[in-house]
Write a protein that holds these residues in place. Structure first.
Motif, PDB file in Angstrom:
ATOM      1  N   CYS A 122       0.838  -1.203   0.000  1.00  0.00           N
ATOM      2  CA  CYS A 122       0.000   0.000   0.000  1.00  0.00           C
ATOM      3  C   CYS A 122       0.878   1.262   0.000  1.00  0.00           C
ATOM      4  O   CYS A 122       2.103   1.197   0.099  1.00  0.00           O
ATOM      5  CB  CYS A 122      -0.926  -0.008   1.201  1.00  0.00           C
ATOM      6  SG  CYS A 122      -0.044   0.168   2.758  1.00  0.00           S
ATOM      7  N   THR A 174      -1.259  -3.472  12.094  1.00  0.00           N
ATOM      8  CA  THR A 174      -0.838  -4.016  10.789  1.00  0.00           C
ATOM      9  C   THR A 174      -0.037  -2.958  10.031  1.00  0.00           C
ATOM     10  O   THR A 174       1.009  -3.245   9.438  1.00  0.00           O
ATOM     11  CB  THR A 174      -2.084  -4.397   9.941  1.00  0.00           C
ATOM     12  OG1 THR A 174      -2.913  -5.214  10.744  1.00  0.00           O
ATOM     13  CG2 THR A 174      -1.712  -5.091   8.667  1.00  0.00           C
ATOM     14  N   CYS A 175      -0.551  -1.706  10.053  1.00  0.00           N
ATOM     15  CA  CYS A 175       0.154  -0.621   9.349  1.00  0.00           C
ATOM     16  C   CYS A 175       1.553  -0.439   9.952  1.00  0.00           C
ATOM     17  O   CYS A 175       2.541  -0.282   9.227  1.00  0.00           O
ATOM     18  CB  CYS A 175      -0.617   0.692   9.450  1.00  0.00           C
ATOM     19  SG  CYS A 175      -2.338   0.577   8.945  1.00  0.00           S
ATOM     20  N   LEU A 224       3.775  -3.160   8.778  1.00  0.00           N
ATOM     21  CA  LEU A 224       4.174  -2.997   7.377  1.00  0.00           C
ATOM     22  C   LEU A 224       5.343  -2.012   7.283  1.00  0.00           C
ATOM     23  O   LEU A 224       6.346  -2.285   6.632  1.00  0.00           O
ATOM     24  CB  LEU A 224       3.019  -2.481   6.524  1.00  0.00           C
ATOM     25  CG  LEU A 224       3.517  -2.168   5.111  1.00  0.00           C
ATOM     26  CD1 LEU A 224       3.125  -3.235   4.122  1.00  0.00           C
ATOM     27  CD2 LEU A 224       3.112  -0.814   4.639  1.00  0.00           C
ATOM     28  N   GLY A 248      -2.371   6.990   2.627  1.00  0.00           N
ATOM     29  CA  GLY A 248      -1.514   5.901   2.138  1.00  0.00           C
ATOM     30  C   GLY A 248      -2.284   4.603   2.125  1.00  0.00           C
ATOM     31  O   GLY A 248      -1.697   3.527   2.023  1.00  0.00           O
ATOM     32  N   SER A 249      -3.581   4.723   2.238  1.00  0.00           N
ATOM     33  CA  SER A 249      -4.449   3.540   2.340  1.00  0.00           C
ATOM     34  C   SER A 249      -4.247   2.583   1.168  1.00  0.00           C
ATOM     35  O   SER A 249      -4.001   3.006   0.040  1.00  0.00           O
ATOM     36  CB  SER A 249      -5.903   4.012   2.373  1.00  0.00           C
ATOM     37  OG  SER A 249      -6.736   3.041   1.811  1.00  0.00           O
ATOM     38  N   GLY A 250      -4.362   1.311   1.468  1.00  0.00           N
ATOM     39  CA  GLY A 250      -4.112   0.302   0.442  1.00  0.00           C
ATOM     40  C   GLY A 250      -5.338  -0.079  -0.352  1.00  0.00           C
ATOM     41  O   GLY A 250      -5.276  -0.972  -1.185  1.00  0.00           O
ATOM     42  N   LEU A 287       1.538   3.402   2.142  1.00  0.00           N
ATOM     43  CA  LEU A 287       2.360   3.728   3.313  1.00  0.00           C
ATOM     44  C   LEU A 287       3.839   3.480   3.024  1.00  0.00           C
ATOM     45  O   LEU A 287       4.712   4.100   3.619  1.00  0.00           O
ATOM     46  CB  LEU A 287       1.962   2.874   4.525  1.00  0.00           C
ATOM     47  CG  LEU A 287       0.549   3.040   5.090  1.00  0.00           C
ATOM     48  CD1 LEU A 287       0.402   2.231   6.371  1.00  0.00           C
ATOM     49  CD2 LEU A 287       0.232   4.501   5.355  1.00  0.00           C
ATOM     50  N   SER A 345      -4.777   5.760   6.610  1.00  0.00           N
ATOM     51  CA  SER A 345      -4.612   4.333   6.328  1.00  0.00           C
ATOM     52  C   SER A 345      -6.007   3.737   6.103  1.00  0.00           C
ATOM     53  O   SER A 345      -7.019   4.432   6.248  1.00  0.00           O
ATOM     54  CB  SER A 345      -3.958   3.663   7.528  1.00  0.00           C
ATOM     55  OG  SER A 345      -4.849   3.753   8.625  1.00  0.00           O
ATOM     56  N   CYS A 346      -6.056   2.432   5.830  1.00  0.00           N
ATOM     57  CA  CYS A 346      -7.376   1.799   5.690  1.00  0.00           C
ATOM     58  C   CYS A 346      -8.203   1.993   6.965  1.00  0.00           C
ATOM     59  O   CYS A 346      -9.353   2.433   6.888  1.00  0.00           O
ATOM     60  CB  CYS A 346      -7.245   0.316   5.374  1.00  0.00           C
ATOM     61  SG  CYS A 346      -6.222  -0.020   3.961  1.00  0.00           S
ATOM     62  N   PRO A 347      -7.623   1.697   8.156  1.00  0.00           N
ATOM     63  CA  PRO A 347      -8.456   1.859   9.360  1.00  0.00           C
ATOM     64  C   PRO A 347      -8.937   3.293   9.555  1.00  0.00           C
ATOM     65  O   PRO A 347     -10.105   3.509   9.900  1.00  0.00           O
ATOM     66  CB  PRO A 347      -7.519   1.444  10.504  1.00  0.00           C
ATOM     67  CG  PRO A 347      -6.494   0.588   9.869  1.00  0.00           C
ATOM     68  CD  PRO A 347      -6.326   1.072   8.477  1.00  0.00           C
TER      69      PRO A 347
HETATM   70  S1  SF4 Z   1      -2.907   1.102   5.155  1.00  0.00           S
HETATM   71 FE1  SF4 Z   1      -4.261  -0.644   4.778  1.00  0.00          FE
HETATM   72  S2  SF4 Z   1      -3.120  -1.964   3.379  1.00  0.00           S
HETATM   73 FE2  SF4 Z   1      -1.642  -0.528   4.300  1.00  0.00          FE
HETATM   74  S3  SF4 Z   1      -0.826  -1.654   6.080  1.00  0.00           S
HETATM   75 FE3  SF4 Z   1      -2.533  -0.366   6.812  1.00  0.00          FE
HETATM   76  S4  SF4 Z   1      -4.298  -1.750   6.739  1.00  0.00           S
HETATM   77 FE4  SF4 Z   1      -2.720  -2.677   5.451  1.00  0.00          FE
END
Ligand code: SF4
Length: 430
Positions: free
Chosen positions: A32, A56-57, A60, A149-151, A34, A117-119
């Motif tokens: 993503c 999770t972010c 990553l 930076g969302s995926g 990020l 981010s996604c969250p």
């Molecule tokens: S922004 Fe979304 S895709 Fe990127 S690490 Fe966070 S949860 Fe995963």
């Protein structure tokens, strides 16, 4: 190697300009946005990237940073926990508290990015509003900006595009009647910037700025006097935002390999009315060095076939370089997005009949790849191991973004990124 002497006024046409493109939608395997923080935090030395995301972010970013031996902690993650999910008011208060603590501890920070981010998008945390609020609080010593930076439906280099685009509205306006200035757009390694700066000066182009700058206080003014040259192919939003501020986009391929670098520099030479003889004299020593160095790599790569999975958006310029300067055979060139306008010069240089694909349906593409049996596959980390275990030779696309590959002096290093895995595979097979 192929001749790369191209007259200064000749722009390429033909090639794959109008070639049909296979468009696919389906499961795709990419990092993503990020990920861009990993190279951007090194570039803007007084900036800090605060990801507003989940564990999770954070993982990553940490594991992507682990790929780099010189990672420094100019990024962090403000973790959205379950309590924040329950009440948005808490999330905003918590964010303000985290930023307050961070800026008190790190007074050297002049530019703070809140990175969505996604969250943060799922809970609809309004980071634009948070950035405006925090900017008011910490102005004038710190500017706070935000980008996503969302995926969800993005690819990892779009993080840089979103970051740079977020800075454009804050760039100062150039003075009326200001002399023409060249703006090189896209994060480049400092060593590459310095080389380009020397070449521009030798050519007679004196007023050159880079965006992003190395320091937040050194933002280039922008206006109708700005001629911009994209250093990276994945900056469509940034280019549009700069054009809306009056800048003119110079049409050019990207500075990969001798040919790409020559044409890229020539675009600036044309815009600034530099005589052909002066241009030739300025680039000749570097061109000769790079051409000689590439001749060695060509021995290893000529005739070898390559398959690109869509990942970094660098695929088309890389394919053009590998085909035209190193004699490689392009089996499929996949790209996440095909920005025809920004890539027009590149498409015109691709060998006629090159198979282009946009987007991804990973299973179908894997089938095509297995059927084609390429000598080398360029793909994301998630596909590399399975393909290696099937006996294929792979190159991680992300390495091509982390490594300085632009310009004459890096052309041989770029070629070596492809010769090395092939030689390693040959040694394993021996
Ligand atoms: S922004 Fe979304 S895709 Fe990127 S690490 Fe966070 S949860 Fe995963």
């Amino acid at each position: 190697m192929n001749a790369v002497a191209i007259p200064i006024h000749a722009l390429p046409s033909g090639g794959c300009s109008d070639a049909p493109v296979l468009r696919e939608r389906g499961q795709h395997e990419v990092f993503c946005g990020l990920t861009g923080i990993i190279w951007l935090h090194r570039k803007i030395q007084d900036a800090f990237f605060l990801v507003v995301g989940s564990r999770t972010c954070a993982h990553l970013i940490q594991s992507a940073a682990g790929v780099m031996i010189f990672a420094e902690p100019r990024f962090a993650t403000a973790i959205i926990d379950e309590r924040d999910l329950a009440g948005l008011a808490d999330a905003n208060t918590e964010l303000d508290r985290v930023v307050q603590q961070l800026l008190a501890r790190r007074p050297e920070i002049k530019l703070l990015f809140l990175v969505g981010s996604c969250p943060s998008e799922v809970i609809k945390l309004d980071l634009a509003r948070a950035a405006a609020r925090l900017s008011t609080t910490f102005s004038p010593s710190v500017r706070v900006l935000n980008y996503s930076g969302s995926g969800i439906e993005t690819t990892f280099t779009q993080g840089e595009d979103a970051c740079l685009a977020s800075m454009v509205p804050g760039l100062p306006a150039s003075a009326p009647q200001a002399p023409a200035e060249l703006l090189v757009v896209g994060a480049l390694a400092d060593v590459v910037e310095d080389q380009f700066l020397r070449l521009f000066r030798h050519m007679g182009v004196e007023r050159v700025r880079f965006f992003p700058p190395r320091r937040a206080s050194d933002m280039a003014p922008v206006g109708p006097n700005t001629h911009m040259l994209l250093a990276q192919p994945f900056l469509a939003d940034t280019a549009r935002a700069l054009q809306a501020r009056g800048a003119t986009l110079l049409a050019a391929p990207f500075p990969l390999g001798v040919e790409g670098t020559t044409l890229w520099l020539q675009a600036a030479a044309r815009a600034f009315g530099i005589a052909q003889a002066k241009f030739d004299a300025a680039v000749a020593p570097a061109t000769q060095r790079a051409t000689a160095a590439l001749a060695r790599a060509r021995l290893a790569l000529e005739g070898k076939s390559i398959f690109f999975f869509p990942d970094s958006q660098l695929e088309i310029p890389l394919a053009r370089f590998l085909a035209r300067e190193l004699g490689m055979r392009l089996l499929e060139v996949g790209t996440p997005y095909l920005h025809r306008q920004n890539l027009a010069q590149e498409l015109a240089l691709l060998p006629e009949g090159t198979f282009l694909s946009e987007g991804q349906h990973v299973e179908k593409q894997l089938e095509r790849c297995r059927a084609a049996q390429p000598d080398i596959v360029v793909c994301g980390l998630g596909l590399a191991n399975p393909l290696e275990s099937e006996g294929m030779t792979t190159k991680w696309a992300i390495e091509l973004v982390f490594t300085p590959i632009q310009g004459f002096d890096q052309a041989a290093d770029l070629a070596e990124l492809f010769t090395r895995p092939l030689l390693r595979r040959m040694r394993l097979a021996a």
